[in-house]
Write a protein that holds these residues in place. Structure first.
Motif, PDB file in Angstrom:
ATOM      1  N   LEU A  76      56.146  63.025  77.537  1.00 54.63           N
ATOM      2  CA  LEU A  76      54.851  63.560  77.943  1.00 54.63           C
ATOM      3  C   LEU A  76      55.004  65.073  78.060  1.00 54.63           C
ATOM      4  CD1 LEU A  76      51.915  63.313  79.011  1.00 54.63           C
ATOM      5  CD2 LEU A  76      52.916  63.059  81.296  1.00 54.63           C
ATOM      6  N   HIS A  77      54.189  65.786  77.296  1.00 55.77           N
ATOM      7  CA  HIS A  77      54.203  67.247  77.335  1.00 55.77           C
ATOM      8  C   HIS A  77      52.879  67.753  77.888  1.00 55.77           C
ATOM      9  CE1 HIS A  77      57.359  66.548  74.306  1.00 55.77           C
ATOM     10  NE2 HIS A  77      57.865  67.665  74.778  1.00 55.77           N
ATOM     11  N   ASN A  78      52.958  68.666  78.841  1.00 56.59           N
ATOM     12  CA  ASN A  78      51.778  69.402  79.291  1.00 56.59           C
ATOM     13  C   ASN A  78      51.691  70.640  78.395  1.00 56.59           C
ATOM     14  OD1 ASN A  78      52.961  68.701  82.536  1.00 56.59           O
ATOM     15  ND2 ASN A  78      51.305  67.615  81.566  1.00 56.59           N
ATOM     16  N   VAL A  79      50.554  70.799  77.754  1.00 49.93           N
ATOM     17  CA  VAL A  79      50.386  71.880  76.797  1.00 49.93           C
ATOM     18  C   VAL A  79      49.191  72.742  77.188  1.00 49.93           C
ATOM     19  CG1 VAL A  79      50.134  72.473  74.360  1.00 49.93           C
ATOM     20  CG2 VAL A  79      51.179  70.292  74.995  1.00 49.93           C
ATOM     21  N   THR A  80      49.379  74.041  77.102  1.00 47.23           N
ATOM     22  CA  THR A  80      48.291  74.996  77.256  1.00 47.23           C
ATOM     23  C   THR A  80      48.255  75.847  75.998  1.00 47.23           C
ATOM     24  OG1 THR A  80      48.570  75.094  79.653  1.00 47.23           O
ATOM     25  CG2 THR A  80      47.377  76.918  78.631  1.00 47.23           C
ATOM     26  N   VAL A  81      47.089  75.929  75.367  1.00 47.30           N
ATOM     27  CA  VAL A  81      46.932  76.756  74.174  1.00 47.30           C
ATOM     28  C   VAL A  81      46.270  78.056  74.580  1.00 47.30           C
ATOM     29  CG1 VAL A  81      45.894  76.976  71.890  1.00 47.30           C
ATOM     30  CG2 VAL A  81      46.868  74.787  72.618  1.00 47.30           C
ATOM     31  N   GLU A  82      47.033  79.122  74.455  1.00 43.15           N
ATOM     32  CA  GLU A  82      46.609  80.473  74.806  1.00 43.15           C
ATOM     33  C   GLU A  82      45.891  81.114  73.614  1.00 43.15           C
ATOM     34  OE1 GLU A  82      49.009  84.671  75.703  1.00 43.15           O
ATOM     35  OE2 GLU A  82      50.120  82.847  75.253  1.00 43.15           O
ATOM     36  N   LYS A 117      41.218  83.207  79.486  1.00 44.26           N
ATOM     37  CA  LYS A 117      41.205  81.751  79.601  1.00 44.26           C
ATOM     38  C   LYS A 117      41.887  81.123  78.393  1.00 44.26           C
ATOM     39  CE  LYS A 117      36.901  81.327  82.186  1.00 44.26           C
ATOM     40  NZ  LYS A 117      35.546  80.755  82.131  1.00 44.26           N
ATOM     41  N   PRO A 118      42.557  79.983  78.603  1.00 43.57           N
ATOM     42  CA  PRO A 118      43.149  79.282  77.465  1.00 43.57           C
ATOM     43  C   PRO A 118      42.082  78.560  76.650  1.00 43.57           C
ATOM     44  CG  PRO A 118      43.469  78.007  79.454  1.00 43.57           C
ATOM     45  CD  PRO A 118      42.830  79.306  79.872  1.00 43.57           C
ATOM     46  N   ALA A 119      42.430  78.259  75.415  1.00 46.64           N
ATOM     47  CA  ALA A 119      41.534  77.478  74.554  1.00 46.64           C
ATOM     48  C   ALA A 119      41.448  76.048  75.045  1.00 46.64           C
ATOM     49  CB  ALA A 119      42.027  77.507  73.113  1.00 46.64           C
ATOM     50  N   LEU A 120      42.612  75.487  75.401  1.00 47.08           N
ATOM     51  CA  LEU A 120      42.632  74.094  75.848  1.00 47.08           C
ATOM     52  C   LEU A 120      43.878  73.803  76.654  1.00 47.08           C
ATOM     53  CD1 LEU A 120      44.749  72.080  74.100  1.00 47.08           C
ATOM     54  CD2 LEU A 120      43.110  72.569  72.313  1.00 47.08           C
ATOM     55  N   THR A 121      43.791  72.719  77.390  1.00 43.95           N
ATOM     56  CA  THR A 121      44.956  72.137  78.059  1.00 43.95           C
ATOM     57  C   THR A 121      44.980  70.661  77.688  1.00 43.95           C
ATOM     58  OG1 THR A 121      43.716  71.645  80.084  1.00 43.95           O
ATOM     59  CG2 THR A 121      44.905  73.752  80.008  1.00 43.95           C
ATOM     60  N   ALA A 122      46.185  70.114  77.586  1.00 41.82           N
ATOM     61  CA  ALA A 122      46.312  68.705  77.201  1.00 41.82           C
ATOM     62  C   ALA A 122      47.606  68.118  77.742  1.00 41.82           C
ATOM     63  CB  ALA A 122      46.295  68.586  75.676  1.00 41.82           C
ATOM     64  N   ASP A 123      47.564  66.840  78.017  1.00 43.46           N
ATOM     65  CA  ASP A 123      48.754  66.050  78.333  1.00 43.46           C
ATOM     66  C   ASP A 123      48.983  65.156  77.138  1.00 43.46           C
ATOM     67  OD1 ASP A 123      48.797  67.256  80.837  1.00 43.46           O
ATOM     68  OD2 ASP A 123      47.714  65.611  81.798  1.00 43.46           O
ATOM     69  N   TRP A 124      50.004  65.477  76.359  1.00 44.01           N
ATOM     70  CA  TRP A 124      50.254  64.871  75.043  1.00 44.01           C
ATOM     71  C   TRP A 124      51.430  63.917  75.110  1.00 44.01           C
ATOM     72  CZ3 TRP A 124      52.057  68.170  70.275  1.00 44.01           C
ATOM     73  CH2 TRP A 124      51.895  67.422  69.110  1.00 44.01           C
ATOM     74  N   VAL A 159      46.267  81.912  68.246  1.00 44.20           N
ATOM     75  CA  VAL A 159      46.550  80.992  69.340  1.00 44.20           C
ATOM     76  C   VAL A 159      48.021  80.600  69.301  1.00 44.20           C
ATOM     77  CG1 VAL A 159      44.197  80.065  69.467  1.00 44.20           C
ATOM     78  CG2 VAL A 159      45.865  78.964  67.963  1.00 44.20           C
ATOM     79  N   ARG A 160      48.535  80.192  70.457  1.00 41.65           N
ATOM     80  CA  ARG A 160      49.880  79.630  70.525  1.00 41.65           C
ATOM     81  C   ARG A 160      49.935  78.634  71.673  1.00 41.65           C
ATOM     82  NH1 ARG A 160      53.725  84.581  72.705  1.00 41.65           N
ATOM     83  NH2 ARG A 160      52.618  84.925  74.664  1.00 41.65           N
ATOM     84  N   ILE A 201      38.712  74.598  77.173  1.00 41.56           N
ATOM     85  CA  ILE A 201      38.373  75.571  78.210  1.00 41.56           C
ATOM     86  C   ILE A 201      37.549  76.742  77.656  1.00 41.56           C
ATOM     87  CG2 ILE A 201      39.308  77.044  80.038  1.00 41.56           C
ATOM     88  CD1 ILE A 201      40.073  74.064  80.367  1.00 41.56           C
ATOM     89  N   ALA A 202      38.028  77.338  76.571  1.00 41.71           N
ATOM     90  CA  ALA A 202      37.352  78.516  76.010  1.00 41.71           C
ATOM     91  C   ALA A 202      37.336  78.411  74.487  1.00 41.71           C
ATOM     92  CB  ALA A 202      38.073  79.791  76.450  1.00 41.71           C
ATOM     93  N   PRO A 203      36.291  78.957  73.857  1.00 47.19           N
ATOM     94  CA  PRO A 203      36.206  78.885  72.400  1.00 47.19           C
ATOM     95  C   PRO A 203      37.218  79.814  71.730  1.00 47.19           C
ATOM     96  CG  PRO A 203      34.416  80.231  73.252  1.00 47.19           C
ATOM     97  CD  PRO A 203      35.139  79.653  74.442  1.00 47.19           C
TER      98      PRO A 203
END
Length: 151
Positions: free
Chosen positions: A126-132, A138-145, A106-107, A97-99
């Motif tokens: 299955l974990h939904n993850v958002t990296v703040e 904006k978050p750095a990324l979102t993922a379904d891991w 980050v966390r 999402i954002a650099p």
């Protein structure tokens, strides 16, 4: 990883498991990742050239941020008390999402989206993850891991 019974983990499906500790992404981390992967694009490794971009300085590789999920998840994701082995099975979805600028922290925020037995002795989480990114909207990324857990 926090240890719990299978029933305790099943009861957490849909629940926010919390956030990892902050991790600083340093230029040394970025440079080492560039060396290991061979991705030495200037926006990652040349601070002078990167200052001239809209980023205003060097940024972490998206895959570097993604790779930090293992460290982030270690203190948050739950494993059964009978665990023999945990295996990274991959992702259903990843979005950058954002650099993450060099020097930022980050966390990861983790939600257990699903936990089911795939066959005797093998469970899939299955974990939904958002990296703040600290201080960013904006978050750095979102993922379904997806992880496989052998008990």
């Amino acid at each position: 990883m926090p240890v719990a019974s299978l029933n305790d983990i099943k009861a957490k499906v849909g629940a926010d498991l919390g956030a990892s500790p902050w991790i600083e992404v340093t230029q040394a981390h970025i440079d080492t990742f560039a060396d290991v992967t061979g991705d030495r694009q200037f926006i990652h490794v040349d601070p002078d050239m990167a200052k001239q971009t809209p980023f205003g300085g060097t940024i972490a590789h998206g895959f570097l941020t993604l790779s930090l999920l293992s460290q982030m998840g270690a203190g948050v994701m739950m494993v059964p008390d009978t665990t023999k082995m945990v295996v990274n099975y991959g992702f259903d979805r990843v979005r950058f999402i954002a650099p993450v600028r060099s020097g930022k922290r980050v966390r990861g925020h983790f939600t257990l989206a699903a936990f089911e037995e795939k066959r005797p002795g093998q469970w899939q989480a299955l974990h939904n993850v958002t990296v703040e990114i600290e201080g960013e909207d904006k978050p750095a990324l979102t993922a379904d891991w997806i992880g496989l857990i052998y008990v």
